[in-house]
Design an enzyme around this catalytic site. Structure first.
Site, PDB file in Angstrom:
ATOM      1  CG  HIS A 119      -4.834   1.042   3.557  1.00 45.39           C
ATOM      2  ND1 HIS A 119      -3.972   0.428   2.670  1.00 45.39           N
ATOM      3  CD2 HIS A 119      -5.847   1.548   2.803  1.00 45.39           C
ATOM      4  CE1 HIS A 119      -4.466   0.538   1.444  1.00 45.39           C
ATOM      5  NE2 HIS A 119      -5.591   1.225   1.497  1.00 45.39           N
ATOM      6  CG  ASN A 158     -16.248   6.220  10.698  1.00 44.58           C
ATOM      7  OD1 ASN A 158     -16.176   6.754  11.792  1.00 44.58           O
ATOM      8  ND2 ASN A 158     -16.081   6.879   9.561  1.00 44.58           N
ATOM      9  CG  ASP A 206     -18.829  -0.512  15.518  1.00 43.18           C
ATOM     10  OD1 ASP A 206     -18.179   0.559  15.583  1.00 43.18           O
ATOM     11  OD2 ASP A 206     -20.072  -0.577  15.613  1.00 43.18           O
ATOM     12  CB  CYS A 231      -0.992  -0.012   1.160  1.00 39.08           C
ATOM     13  SG  CYS A 231      -0.271   0.088   2.815  1.00 39.08           S
ATOM     14  CG  ASP A 291      -6.390   3.022  -1.492  1.00 38.30           C
ATOM     15  OD1 ASP A 291      -5.267   2.721  -1.938  1.00 38.30           O
ATOM     16  OD2 ASP A 291      -6.884   2.503  -0.479  1.00 38.30           O
TER      17      ASP A 291
END
Length: 685
Positions: A333, A396, A398, A275, A356
């Site tokens: 990342h 974001n 969980d 990356c 990206d």
């Protein structure tokens, strides 16, 4: 009557390069300019002098088969949306006239041909000359869609040819130097070739040229072309196995080697990238094309394959992390942000956009991502293009941590704060980290540094609530950021939240892991039993010695986990932390640091002290755009523990400005590369 013809054209390269702030491209065979600003061109006439009443000039600019034909006027009034050619009458030489050619602020990026003709009224005879120039975006021009308002931003995000990439963990961020190399020989040409080889250009050249006026379009093309999954792109990704058929991604030090190797190989993909390499090379290409760009690191980045904003992590009852889920959390990342207006979305979405190039998920059938407005990600505007839901999940989602025993779930808790816990980039004009987490999400509390995420969890966090339901809490935290050659010291804090004594099994487990994969086998563990009185708090102190981690960790990280088991109720609770061990730095000292000028030999010394518990050997590599031609390699003899090495070398700077001198030591008996850098100010002679 004496004839009049054009003998030659002078593109006034040095003047135009300075005017357009493209003097870094002075080695290019073609003139490099920016759109929305005039180009001065001088003509050498033969025969009689130019007659302003009977003679006139005409300019044609061509991009592929597209062209614009325009008369040369005597009006200096230009329109930011149209091509214009004019003569400055106040400074007009009838024998060698100068003309100015102004492009629209939305002209297409590319390599143009230029044709200038002289015509005589009442005569069919004309003569012409030809030239070439490369047109880039212009962040200095207010009418350009990539205009960025402050000079220090333009200097950092367009002109700066070196920087830092951030890796490691949110608890202990580490930086590595990178040379963007946008002004090195062959890089500009490779970037333009990247646009030509894109599927969009190959399918319909005319439409591609017309679309190249839009930085949004350019960003999507470049994002797809940096990886080679769907096209003749630059880099082939590889995250598992060995790298014998190419270069280990951790060994790249700059974009120039990658882009020139790609071009010289006939545009075969360069092996290999991960990356941070994909992102750094894309940053180079976008800066070359004139689009402000910076490299971003998202720590604890979620890869949510089923779009449910939940990442499941599985552990054994003794704390070993298991490879049981298609979803994953990358310790870090890396992507890029590019600055542009979003006329397709409205002015509220202008500014930084996520792009990206790492091939993770397809967008429109192709491995690319963005441009997704950072503002839209923060506000979860998933109704907008491009790829906002995917990036939103990266920062974001969980995390559900699940303990399995004999295939059965025995514990389950949720962490709502770990993903996207730190998002950062390099500070303008300084080799430091700038935190930009608040640009992407509404931040509840400060990001933890050397203490663990779980230890700093607020009382109302889902993590604490899950623990309190079992009657016990556990927190895992480090004394300080781990350093190579020193023990990894950490504490386990156990809290009995009930008014009854407890007898608890304590399982501690450490596994080596790569930043984007599940951990490998356990390399260190310990198990014991502790007794807690009602409401008692106990702190256990533990350490992992260098001899226990050096041979398995290297450049990798450590997944550290503790599982508590209430021996009466069999209830379990988990705390985990993924940590990186800070590598030693190579130190670079320059003998005459304040008197460095182009063309004069300079002397420098690299110093390395072996912090490991056994001898090390390896290869030292030195590089620096504008300082060293190519790379210099030296083989380092075996070095005993705590011993130091000093290596003296010379270099000859070739360019004025602030340049980065890099040193990297690749160790042969440890999976580790030691790095260092020195910023060098090269002054005019």
């Amino acid at each position: 009557m004496q004839t009049l013809c054009i003998l030659n054209v002078n593109l006034e390269k040095s003047e135009n390069l300075e005017r357009h702030r493209t003097d870094g491209f002075s080695n290019s065979e073609e003139l490099v300019v920016r759109r929305g600003a005039p180009i001065r061109v001088s003509l050498q006439l033969e025969g009689r002098a130019f007659n302003t009443k009977t003679d006139y000039l005409r300019v044609q600019v061509m991009l592929g088969r597209l062209y614009v034909l325009m008369p040369v006027t005597y009006s200096k009034r230009i329109c930011p949306t149209r091509w214009k050619a004019y003569i400055d009458q106040e400074d007009f030489d009838l024998k060698n006239p100068s003309i100015f050619i102004s492009s629209p602020a939305s002209a297409s990026v590319g390599s143009y041909r230029l044709k200038i003709s002289v015509l005589i009224r009442g005569s069919k005879k004309k003569t012409c000359v030809f030239g070439k120039f490369i047109l880039l975006c212009n962040p200095w021009c207010r009418a350009d869609g990539v205009y960025i308002p402050f000079e220090d931003q333009r200097e950092e995000y367009i002109q700066n040819d070196s920087g830092l990439l951030f890796i490691g963990t949110a608890m202990n961020p580490a930086s590595r130097p990178w040379s963007f190399d946008q002004f090195e020989p062959g890089v500009l040409e490779a970037c333009l070739k990247l646009l030509e080889l894109s599927p969009q250009h190959q399918k319909d050249t005319r439409i591609d040229y017309l679309n190249r006026k839009n930085p949004v379009y350019i960003g999507r093309v470049v994002s797809a072309m940096i990886n080679s999954e769907d096209d003749r792109g630059v880099l082939k990704g590889k995250w598992e196995g060995d790298f014998k058929q190419g270069v280990n991604p951790s060994l790249w030090t700059g974009s120039g080697d990658i882009l020139t190797q790609w071009a010289e190989s006939g545009f075969s993909p360069v092996k290999f990238g991960q990356c941070w390499v994909f992102a750094a090379v894309m940053c180079t290409v976008m800066r070359v094309l004139g689009i402000p760009c910076r490299v971003i690191t998202n720590y604890n980045s979620a890869h949510d394959t089923n779009d449910n904003l939940v990442i499941e992590e599985f552990y054994s009852e003794t704390g070993q992390k298991l490879n049981r889920s298609k979803d994953s959390i990358w310790n870090f990342h890396v992507w890029v942000e590019c600055w542009m207006t979003r006329r397709d979305l409205g002015s509220g979405m202008d500014g930084w956009q996520v792009l990206d190039p790492t091939p993770q998920e397809r967008s429109g059938g192709v491995f690319c991502c963005g441009p997704a407005p950072v503002k839209a990600i923060k506000d979860r505007r998933i109704d907008l293009v491009f790829d906002i839901p995917f990036v939103y999940a990266e920062v974001n989602a969980d995390i559900h941590s699940i303990i399995l025993s004999k295939g059965r779930v025995v514990s389950h808790n949720k962490d709502t704060e770990r993903v996207g816990s730190l998002i950062c980039t390099k500070t303008i004009g300084s080799p430091r980290q700038q935190t930009i987490t608040g640009n992407y999400k509404y931040v509840k509390s400060p990001t933890p540094t050397t203490s663990s995420r779980s230890f700093t969890a607020s009382e109302d966090s889902t993590l604490s609530r899950a623990g309190s339901s079992t009657g016990m809490l556990v927190f895992l935290y480090l004394d300080k950021a781990p350093v190579a050659g020193e023990p990894v010291r950490f504490n386990v804090k156990i809290v009995n939240t009930q008014r009854a004594a407890k007898r608890i099994k304590v399982h501690l487990n450490a596994q080596a892991k790569e930043y984007n994969n599940s951990p490998s086998d356990t390399f260190w563990e310990t198990h014991g039993v502790t007794e807690l009185a009602p409401m008692e708090v106990v702190v256990l102190q533990e350490q992992i010695l260098p001899a226990q981690y050096e041979d398995v960790v290297g450049d990798n990280l450590i997944n550290l986990a503790v599982v508590l088991e209430d021996m009466a109720s069999q209830q379990r609770v988990l705390a985990s932390e993924e940590i990186n061990i800070t590598s030693p730095q190579l130190t670079i000292k320059i003998a005459s640091e304040n008197s460095i000028v182009p063309g004069e030999t300079q002397s420098a010394t690299v110093t390395f002290t072996n912090p490991f518990s056994h001898m090390v050997a390896g290869v030292l590599t030195l590089a620096g755009a504008g300082l060293i031609q190519g790379k210099i390699h030296f083989r380092m003899l075996p070095l005993h523990p705590r011993a130091s090495m000093n290596h003296r070398f010379t270099f000859v700077p070739s360019k004025v400005g602030t340049k980065m001198l890099q040193a990297s030591l690749t160790l042969s008996n440890i999976n580790s590369t030691i790095r260092g850098f020195k910023m060098v100010s090269v002054n005019r002679a």
